[in-house]
Enzyme design. Structure first.
Site, PDB file in Angstrom:
ATOM      1  N   ARG A  67       0.719  -1.204  -0.001  1.00  0.00           N
ATOM      2  CA  ARG A  67       0.057  -0.115  -0.040  1.00  0.00           C
ATOM      3  C   ARG A  67       0.886   1.276   0.006  1.00  0.00           C
ATOM      4  NH1 ARG A  67      -3.598   2.482   4.399  1.00  0.00           N
ATOM      5  NH2 ARG A  67      -5.124   3.653   3.198  1.00  0.00           N
ATOM      6  N   HIS A  71       0.499   4.262  -2.678  1.00  0.00           N
ATOM      7  CA  HIS A  71       0.332   5.738  -2.228  1.00  0.00           C
ATOM      8  C   HIS A  71       1.487   6.663  -2.570  1.00  0.00           C
ATOM      9  CE1 HIS A  71      -3.389   5.446   0.691  1.00  0.00           C
ATOM     10  NE2 HIS A  71      -3.514   4.455  -0.175  1.00  0.00           N
ATOM     11  N   ASN A 101      -3.812   9.106   4.267  1.00  0.00           N
ATOM     12  CA  ASN A 101      -2.568   8.526   4.891  1.00  0.00           C
ATOM     13  C   ASN A 101      -2.595   8.290   6.323  1.00  0.00           C
ATOM     14  OD1 ASN A 101      -1.695   8.093   2.254  1.00  0.00           O
ATOM     15  ND2 ASN A 101      -0.435   9.830   2.232  1.00  0.00           N
ATOM     16  N   HIS A 200      -6.497  -5.820  -2.099  1.00  0.00           N
ATOM     17  CA  HIS A 200      -7.496  -6.081  -1.429  1.00  0.00           C
ATOM     18  C   HIS A 200      -7.607  -7.529  -0.904  1.00  0.00           C
ATOM     19  CE1 HIS A 200      -8.727  -1.584  -1.508  1.00  0.00           C
ATOM     20  NE2 HIS A 200      -7.442  -1.688  -1.193  1.00  0.00           N
TER      21      HIS A 200
HETATM   22  C1  HEM Z   1      -8.835   1.390  -6.083  1.00  0.00           C
HETATM   23  C2  HEM Z   1      -8.971   2.417  -5.169  1.00  0.00           C
HETATM   24  C3  HEM Z   1      -8.376   1.980  -3.661  1.00  0.00           C
HETATM   25  C4  HEM Z   1      -9.197   2.496  -2.660  1.00  0.00           C
HETATM   26  C5  HEM Z   1     -10.278   3.354  -2.484  1.00  0.00           C
HETATM   27  C6  HEM Z   1      -8.385   2.010  -1.618  1.00  0.00           C
HETATM   28  C7  HEM Z   1      -8.659   2.223  -0.254  1.00  0.00           C
HETATM   29  C8  HEM Z   1      -8.068   1.423   0.848  1.00  0.00           C
HETATM   30  C9  HEM Z   1      -8.753   1.834   2.299  1.00  0.00           C
HETATM   31  C10 HEM Z   1      -9.585   2.717   2.706  1.00  0.00           C
HETATM   32  C11 HEM Z   1      -7.840   1.061   3.048  1.00  0.00           C
HETATM   33  C12 HEM Z   1      -7.957   0.700   4.789  1.00  0.00           C
HETATM   34  C13 HEM Z   1      -7.185   1.803   5.206  1.00  0.00           C
HETATM   35  C14 HEM Z   1      -7.185   1.962   6.670  1.00  0.00           C
HETATM   36  O1  HEM Z   1      -8.460   1.396   7.302  1.00  0.00           O
HETATM   37  O2  HEM Z   1      -6.451   2.433   7.320  1.00  0.00           O
HETATM   38  C15 HEM Z   1      -6.988  -0.057   2.065  1.00  0.00           C
HETATM   39  C16 HEM Z   1      -6.165  -0.889   2.501  1.00  0.00           C
HETATM   40  C17 HEM Z   1      -5.179  -1.482   1.795  1.00  0.00           C
HETATM   41  N1  HEM Z   1      -5.100  -1.128   0.285  1.00  0.00           N
HETATM   42 FE1  HEM Z   1      -6.311  -0.078  -0.627  1.00  0.00          FE
HETATM   43  N2  HEM Z   1      -7.378   1.212  -1.830  1.00  0.00           N
HETATM   44  C18 HEM Z   1      -7.452   1.311  -3.329  1.00  0.00           C
HETATM   45  C19 HEM Z   1      -6.449   0.530  -4.121  1.00  0.00           C
HETATM   46  C20 HEM Z   1      -5.318  -0.141  -3.499  1.00  0.00           C
HETATM   47  C21 HEM Z   1      -4.514  -0.648  -4.534  1.00  0.00           C
HETATM   48  C22 HEM Z   1      -4.222  -0.228  -6.118  1.00  0.00           C
HETATM   49  C23 HEM Z   1      -3.478  -1.303  -3.759  1.00  0.00           C
HETATM   50  C24 HEM Z   1      -2.241  -1.806  -4.009  1.00  0.00           C
HETATM   51  C25 HEM Z   1      -1.812  -2.246  -5.289  1.00  0.00           C
HETATM   52  C26 HEM Z   1      -4.094  -1.229  -2.442  1.00  0.00           C
HETATM   53  C27 HEM Z   1      -3.492  -1.997  -1.482  1.00  0.00           C
HETATM   54  C28 HEM Z   1      -4.191  -2.045  -0.148  1.00  0.00           C
HETATM   55  C29 HEM Z   1      -3.572  -2.977   0.964  1.00  0.00           C
HETATM   56  C30 HEM Z   1      -2.698  -4.036   0.720  1.00  0.00           C
HETATM   57  C31 HEM Z   1      -4.382  -2.493   2.146  1.00  0.00           C
HETATM   58  C32 HEM Z   1      -4.356  -2.968   3.305  1.00  0.00           C
HETATM   59  C33 HEM Z   1      -3.228  -2.559   4.080  1.00  0.00           C
HETATM   60  C34 HEM Z   1      -2.805  -2.653   5.616  1.00  0.00           C
HETATM   61  O3  HEM Z   1      -3.549  -3.562   6.081  1.00  0.00           O
HETATM   62  O4  HEM Z   1      -2.028  -2.129   6.429  1.00  0.00           O
HETATM   63  N3  HEM Z   1      -5.069  -0.447  -2.566  1.00  0.00           N
HETATM   64  N4  HEM Z   1      -7.293   0.541   0.905  1.00  0.00           N
END
Ligand code: HEM
Ligand code: NAG
Ligand code: NAG
Ligand code: NAG
Ligand code: NAG
Ligand code: NAG
Ligand code: NAG
Length: 335
Positions: A67, A71, A101, A200
């Site tokens: 992630r 970002h 972030n 995800h």
């Molecule tokens: C398509 C639009 C996307 C949105 C709106 C989005 C949004 C989010 C949100 C809101 C979270 C949870 C954050 C939290 O609760 O603190 C999250 C977690 C995560 N996102 Fe996305 N995301 C997107 C695309 C992506 C992409 C492109 C990747 C990587 C290639 C990604 C990888 C991750 C991962 C692995 C997590 C879990 C992180 C953790 O457990 O620390 N996301 N995302």
């Protein structure tokens, strides 16, 4: 004295030189998988081994690291701008405090551990931006996903762009059209959007980023109608009304720590956690997008292949390869 035609020629020559220079300073052509083969041939193994160590005490850390790369890349390209701390002297307003972030990104300490291990072998050689790209690949492959040759050769920025982080990174509350627009702004299409959303398949999200779907979706006073009822009941237990907004749910309820294609089956079963996840399958009039979800759900190899391609596309967003960049010695500050 210049005649008007020779001054025109002069300006034309200057202009074409500028075009040539801007082409080379922006070009992706300089990233390649052999960039460190002489100067730090073991860098991938070093990154992987620090990550393996970190995974022993934190099953979520791989997800957190990929992630960070996402970002980073969406704001001024993949230049490690995300890693810079506030510093008034250096005029750094940290992206870490931007809305998408703050109190959400994690893994900075592991990035520092990787950097230290890499510096011990190859001082002053490997950029922090490349460390994020390498750590993303290691995270995916160690979780059971595909492996690939990461393209490297990026340099690190001397600036951060907090305003850009506020506006360019997609929000979980946005609809599919807004998110598609943000992806296309960095040169990524809907295949990239669906494939990369497949990240995800692991990691967690806090109640605050999805609980509006449980209680008062779009101001209706009711849950999001696309949410599966049994899944809703489960999420209500994790996120009771007036409960902690930072309680965690798995992004993939079936295989929370594994990199596989179950995320897409979840969407087909109305068990996507974020609104932005479920929209990939359920949005009205977005059949081109939901068709890709269906393909990835039934064909894991197709997903893995697209995911690798899209990670390379994302990793190629405006890399810094010229003198505007540097190899930071500490990922948290400019040299
Ligand atoms: C398509 C639009 C996307 C949105 C709106 C989005 C949004 C989010 C949100 C809101 C979270 C949870 C954050 C939290 O609760 O603190 C999250 C977690 C995560 N996102 Fe996305 N995301 C997107 C695309 C992506 C992409 C492109 C990747 C990587 C290639 C990604 C990888 C991750 C991962 C692995 C997590 C879990 C992180 C953790 O457990 O620390 N996301 N995302
Ligand atoms: C490469 O790095 C790994 C992990 O740190 C280490 O176990 C291995 O000995 C290194 N190989 C070489 C040739 O330095
Ligand atoms: C802030 O930036 C200045 C100038 O680049 C640098 O000398 C200093 O060490 C930085 N301070 C911190 C706390 O990183
Ligand atoms: C970015 O958003 C945060 C949180 O909403 C806000 O405090 C900050 O002032 C914004 N930064 C910029 C540069 O717009
Ligand atoms: C989608 O984008 C439009 C135009 O930028 C904006 O007005 C709207 O608030 C956005 N919607 C959401 C849910 O963020
Ligand atoms: C998206 O771009 C890739 C190339 O990176 C291409 O293979 C794919 O067909 C495109 N998808 C769409 C829907 O245009
Ligand atoms: C739901 O949200 C709407 C609009 O934000 C608000 O007017 C309404 O009072 C909320 N309903 C409940 C039950 O919280």
């Amino acid at each position: 004295m210049f005649s008007s035609s020779s001054s025109f020629n002069f300006l034309a020559a200057v202009f074409s030189l500028l075009v040539v220079f801007s082409f080379f300073s922006k070009s992706n052509a300089q990233l390649n998988s052999d960039f460190y083969s002489c100067t730090c041939p073991n860098v991938s193994n070093i990154v992987r081994s620090v990550l393996q160590q970190a995974l022993k005490s934190d099953a979520r850390i791989g997800a957190s690291l990929i992630r960070l790369h996402f970002h980073d890349c969406f704001v001024n390209g993949c230049d490690a701008s995300i890693l810079l701390d506030n510093n008034a002297t250096a005029k750094i307003v940290s992206e870490k405090d931007a809305a998408p972030n703050a109190n959400s990104l994690r893994g900075f300490n592991v990035v520092d551990k990787i950097k230290t291990a890499v510096e011990n072998c190859c001082p002053g050689v490997v950029s922090c931006a490349d460390i994020l790209a390498l750590a993303a690949e290691a995270s995916v492959s160690l979780a059971g996903g595909p492996s690939w040759n990461v393209l490297v050769g990026r340099r690190d920025s001397k600036i951060a762009n907090q305003a850009g982080a506020n506006t360019s990174i997609p929000s979980p509350f946005e609809d599919i059209n807004n998110i598609t627009t943000k992806f296309s702004a960095v040169g990524l299409n809907i295949t990239d959007l669906v494939a990369l959303s497949g990240a995800h398949t692991f990691g967690r999200a806090e109640c605050r980023v999805f609980s509006v779907r449980l209680y008062n979706f779009s101001g209706t006073g009711n849950p999001d109608p696309t949410l599966n009822k049994a899944y809703l009941a489960k999420l209500l237990k994790i996120c009771p009304q007036n409960g902690s907004p930072t309680a965690l749910a798995n992004l993939d309820l079936t295989t929370p720590n594994k990199f596989d294609n179950n995320y897409f089956a979840n969407l087909q079963n109305n068990k996507g956690l974020l609104q932005s996840d479920q929209e990939l399958f359920s949005a009205n009039g977005a059949s081109a997008v939901s068709n890709i979800v269906n393909t990835f759900s039934t064909n894991k190899n197709a997903f893995f292949q697209s995911f690798v391609e899209s990670m390379i596309n994302m990793g190629n967003i405006s890399p810094l390869t010229g003198t505007n960049g540097e190899i930071r010695s500490d990922c948290k500050r400019v040299n």
